[in-house]
Design a protein around this motif. Structure first.
Motif, PDB file in Angstrom:
ATOM      1  N   SER A   1     -33.506 -19.486  19.348  1.00 55.10           N
ATOM      2  CA  SER A   1     -33.344 -20.900  19.684  1.00 55.10           C
ATOM      3  C   SER A   1     -31.890 -21.290  19.493  1.00 55.10           C
ATOM      4  O   SER A   1     -31.233 -20.855  18.540  1.00 55.10           O
ATOM      5  CB  SER A   1     -34.231 -21.774  18.794  1.00 55.10           C
ATOM      6  OG  SER A   1     -33.992 -23.149  19.040  1.00 55.10           O
TER       7      SER A   1
ATOM      8  N   ILE B   1     -28.528 -22.875  18.465  1.00 57.67           N
ATOM      9  CA  ILE B   1     -27.969 -23.588  17.330  1.00 57.67           C
ATOM     10  C   ILE B   1     -26.885 -24.506  17.898  1.00 57.67           C
ATOM     11  O   ILE B   1     -25.946 -24.052  18.546  1.00 57.67           O
ATOM     12  CB  ILE B   1     -27.367 -22.631  16.294  1.00 57.67           C
ATOM     13  CG1 ILE B   1     -28.440 -21.649  15.798  1.00 57.67           C
ATOM     14  CG2 ILE B   1     -26.759 -23.409  15.132  1.00 57.67           C
ATOM     15  CD1 ILE B   1     -29.595 -22.290  15.073  1.00 57.67           C
ATOM     16  N   THR B   2     -27.041 -25.797  17.667  1.00 51.89           N
ATOM     17  CA  THR B   2     -26.195 -26.789  18.307  1.00 51.89           C
ATOM     18  C   THR B   2     -24.957 -27.099  17.479  1.00 51.89           C
ATOM     19  O   THR B   2     -25.040 -27.298  16.268  1.00 51.89           O
ATOM     20  CB  THR B   2     -26.981 -28.089  18.558  1.00 51.89           C
ATOM     21  OG1 THR B   2     -28.138 -27.796  19.353  1.00 51.89           O
ATOM     22  CG2 THR B   2     -26.126 -29.117  19.282  1.00 51.89           C
TER      23      THR B   2
ATOM     24  N   SER C   1     -40.368 -30.603  12.023  1.00 54.40           N
ATOM     25  CA  SER C   1     -41.103 -29.452  12.549  1.00 54.40           C
ATOM     26  C   SER C   1     -42.401 -29.848  13.237  1.00 54.40           C
ATOM     27  O   SER C   1     -42.926 -29.087  14.052  1.00 54.40           O
ATOM     28  CB  SER C   1     -41.411 -28.466  11.417  1.00 54.40           C
ATOM     29  OG  SER C   1     -40.261 -27.759  11.039  1.00 54.40           O
TER      30      SER C   1
ATOM     31  N   ASP D   1     -34.199 -24.589  22.931  1.00 55.26           N
ATOM     32  CA  ASP D   1     -33.263 -25.410  22.152  1.00 55.26           C
ATOM     33  C   ASP D   1     -34.097 -26.281  21.217  1.00 55.26           C
ATOM     34  O   ASP D   1     -34.342 -27.451  21.491  1.00 55.26           O
ATOM     35  CB  ASP D   1     -32.407 -26.250  23.093  1.00 55.26           C
ATOM     36  CG  ASP D   1     -31.487 -27.205  22.350  1.00 55.26           C
ATOM     37  OD1 ASP D   1     -31.138 -26.909  21.191  1.00 55.26           O
ATOM     38  OD2 ASP D   1     -31.117 -28.245  22.938  1.00 55.26           O
TER      39      ASP D   1
ATOM     40  N   ASP E   1     -33.731 -26.668  17.648  1.00 55.40           N
ATOM     41  CA  ASP E   1     -33.166 -26.686  16.300  1.00 55.40           C
ATOM     42  C   ASP E   1     -33.166 -28.064  15.654  1.00 55.40           C
ATOM     43  O   ASP E   1     -32.538 -28.259  14.613  1.00 55.40           O
ATOM     44  CB  ASP E   1     -31.746 -26.100  16.300  1.00 55.40           C
ATOM     45  CG  ASP E   1     -30.734 -26.981  17.041  1.00 55.40           C
ATOM     46  OD1 ASP E   1     -31.170 -27.829  17.853  1.00 55.40           O
ATOM     47  OD2 ASP E   1     -29.521 -26.823  16.816  1.00 55.40           O
TER      48      ASP E   1
ATOM     49  N   LEU F   1     -33.574 -28.301  11.935  1.00 57.38           N
ATOM     50  CA  LEU F   1     -32.540 -27.643  11.144  1.00 57.38           C
ATOM     51  C   LEU F   1     -31.426 -28.611  10.758  1.00 57.38           C
ATOM     52  O   LEU F   1     -30.625 -28.316   9.868  1.00 57.38           O
ATOM     53  CB  LEU F   1     -31.958 -26.459  11.908  1.00 57.38           C
ATOM     54  CG  LEU F   1     -32.956 -25.410  12.409  1.00 57.38           C
ATOM     55  CD1 LEU F   1     -32.220 -24.244  13.050  1.00 57.38           C
ATOM     56  CD2 LEU F   1     -33.867 -24.939  11.288  1.00 57.38           C
ATOM     57  N   TRP F   2     -31.387 -29.771  11.413  1.00 52.55           N
ATOM     58  CA  TRP F   2     -30.407 -30.796  11.071  1.00 52.55           C
ATOM     59  C   TRP F   2     -30.866 -31.676   9.913  1.00 52.55           C
ATOM     60  O   TRP F   2     -30.067 -32.439   9.358  1.00 52.55           O
ATOM     61  CB  TRP F   2     -30.134 -31.681  12.289  1.00 52.55           C
ATOM     62  CG  TRP F   2     -29.301 -31.007  13.327  1.00 52.55           C
ATOM     63  CD1 TRP F   2     -29.733 -30.134  14.290  1.00 52.55           C
ATOM     64  CD2 TRP F   2     -27.885 -31.114  13.483  1.00 52.55           C
ATOM     65  NE1 TRP F   2     -28.675 -29.700  15.047  1.00 52.55           N
ATOM     66  CE2 TRP F   2     -27.524 -30.288  14.580  1.00 52.55           C
ATOM     67  CE3 TRP F   2     -26.888 -31.837  12.819  1.00 52.55           C
ATOM     68  CZ2 TRP F   2     -26.206 -30.174  15.013  1.00 52.55           C
ATOM     69  CZ3 TRP F   2     -25.570 -31.721  13.262  1.00 52.55           C
ATOM     70  CH2 TRP F   2     -25.240 -30.896  14.328  1.00 52.55           C
TER      71      TRP F   2
ATOM     72  N   ASP G   1     -35.353 -20.970  10.147  1.00 54.04           N
ATOM     73  CA  ASP G   1     -34.368 -20.257  10.949  1.00 54.04           C
ATOM     74  C   ASP G   1     -33.860 -19.040  10.196  1.00 54.04           C
ATOM     75  O   ASP G   1     -33.541 -19.122   9.003  1.00 54.04           O
ATOM     76  CB  ASP G   1     -33.179 -21.175  11.267  1.00 54.04           C
ATOM     77  CG  ASP G   1     -32.030 -20.408  11.897  1.00 54.04           C
ATOM     78  OD1 ASP G   1     -32.176 -19.998  13.060  1.00 54.04           O
ATOM     79  OD2 ASP G   1     -31.003 -20.194  11.213  1.00 54.04           O
TER      80      ASP G   1
ATOM     81  N   GLY H   1     -30.472 -17.633  13.692  1.00 55.53           N
ATOM     82  CA  GLY H   1     -30.636 -18.082  15.060  1.00 55.53           C
ATOM     83  C   GLY H   1     -31.972 -17.746  15.681  1.00 55.53           C
ATOM     84  O   GLY H   1     -32.206 -18.039  16.855  1.00 55.53           O
TER      85      GLY H   1
ATOM     86  N   LEU I   1     -35.884 -18.644  15.423  1.00 52.55           N
ATOM     87  CA  LEU I   1     -36.762 -19.670  14.884  1.00 52.55           C
ATOM     88  C   LEU I   1     -38.138 -19.079  14.605  1.00 52.55           C
ATOM     89  O   LEU I   1     -38.763 -18.492  15.494  1.00 52.55           O
ATOM     90  CB  LEU I   1     -36.886 -20.829  15.876  1.00 52.55           C
ATOM     91  CG  LEU I   1     -37.447 -22.135  15.331  1.00 52.55           C
ATOM     92  CD1 LEU I   1     -36.481 -22.779  14.340  1.00 52.55           C
ATOM     93  CD2 LEU I   1     -37.743 -23.110  16.477  1.00 52.55           C
TER      94      LEU I   1
END
Length: 330
Positions: A122, A124-125, A279, A296, A298, A301-302, A313, A316, A318
């Protein structure tokens, strides 16, 4: 049958500010829906998005308006006539999927005829910042399989080049969030190829994407803000090579599954994306993400603190939520 529905507003603080061309976020604002029946509880989450005219208050009001019908036994199939596509319907739809699986003692994947969610790469931004700051972030995650770079028009080339210089290995998605012009897309083709960009996501405003017709882009271009439901697909043929399916735009997993099938039938490649969410918003999307060329997901994760038992994660990749978290046998 005694069924009850509840909807609440939940806030998740982010680890660091999330910046895109439209602004900055420090908190994820979500709607959590629970539908209880016969001792089982189904959960769903939606993220009201101002870009589409959605608010937390409006979403809660919309859910309250259809609560009597849901409590009287309305099904997922009924939702399409009860509510428009969007975050509010997404939360209710996903809660009903979860409840249906728990009542049947099976999984949502089995009910949908899809494979069970599996670990997947997924994106990672990297949010918008100075090229130097973005390079520092990219250098720390340079070994992940897939990066997504948010860019602003004014510094786009410098931002992309800075990230690619320190992270030469990952596949790369560039996301201007509607901030470019059609002329930019044409003029920057050589640069995008040189930087080995794998996908350009919604470069121009949705209202102006007809200008992409006839452009022989050397980079695949993905529709995001221009795509919500199956009704939008025909207008995108010839403009985009891929479409980004987000459950909050589609109005839930029910429409997203049908949208994915319809998009493939028209020759589009698939991307599965998300808003800033927990989630609980990602678990349903993982059912589709295994079928997509790009994932995409993530959003969680923020968060400084996600819901217990959610996705994880690993470099990278998921990992699905713990069994029983959503839509699966405990």
């Amino acid at each position: 049958m005694l069924r009850t529905l509840q909807a609440t507003h939940d806030r998740f603080t982010l680890k660091t500010p999330f910046r895109i061309s439209r602004g900055e976020r420090t908190v994820a604002e979500v709607i959590t829906v629970t539908v209880a029946q016969d001792g089982f509880v189904g959960r769903g989450e939606g993220v009201p998005y101002p870009r589409y005219g959605e608010t937390v208050e409006g979403s809660l009001a919309a859910i309250a308006g259809i609560a009597p019908a849901i409590e009287a036994g309305a099904t997922r199939a009924d939702l399409a006539t009860l509510m428009p596509a969007g975050a509010a319907r997404n939360a209710v739809d996903d809660a009903l999927w979860d409840l249906e699986a728990r009542l049947a003692g099976t999984s949502v994947a089995a009910l949908a005829g899809r494979p069970e969610p599996a670990p997947l790469a997924s994106a990672i931004t990297i949010g918008i910042d100075t090229p130097e700051a973005m390079a520092l972030v990219a250098a720390r995650i340079a070994d992940v399989p897939l990066l997504k770079v948010k860019v602003a028009r004014e510094e786009a080339q410098a931002q992309i080049a800075a990230v690619r210089r320190v992270a030469p290995k990952p596949r790369l998605i560039v996301d201007p969030n509607e901030s470019w012009t059609v002329a930019d897309v044409v003029a920057w083709q050589d640069f995008l190829v040189e930087q080995r960009v794998d996908l350009l996501e919604q470069p121009v405003p949705a209202a102006e994407d007809a200008g992409l017709a006839g452009i022989a882009s050397r980079i695949p271009i993905c529709a995001d803000e221009s795509l919500h439901t199956r009704a939008d697909l025909d207008a995108l043929v010839g403009l985009y090579t891929h479409v980004n399916i987000k459950l909050d735009k589609a109005g839930g997993l029910t429409e997203a599954l049908a949208l994915a099938d319809a998009a493939r039938g028209r020759g589009f490649g698939l991307m599965v994306g998300c808003m800033l969410c927990s989630s609980l918003g990602i678990a349903p999307a993982m059912l589709l993400a295994g079928e997509a060329a790009f994932a995409d997901l993530d959003g969680p994760l923020w968060l400084a603190d996600d819901r217990p038992g959610g996705v994880r994660d690993e470099g990278g990749v998921l990992l699905p939520p713990h069994p029983g978290f959503w839509g699966a046998r405990a």
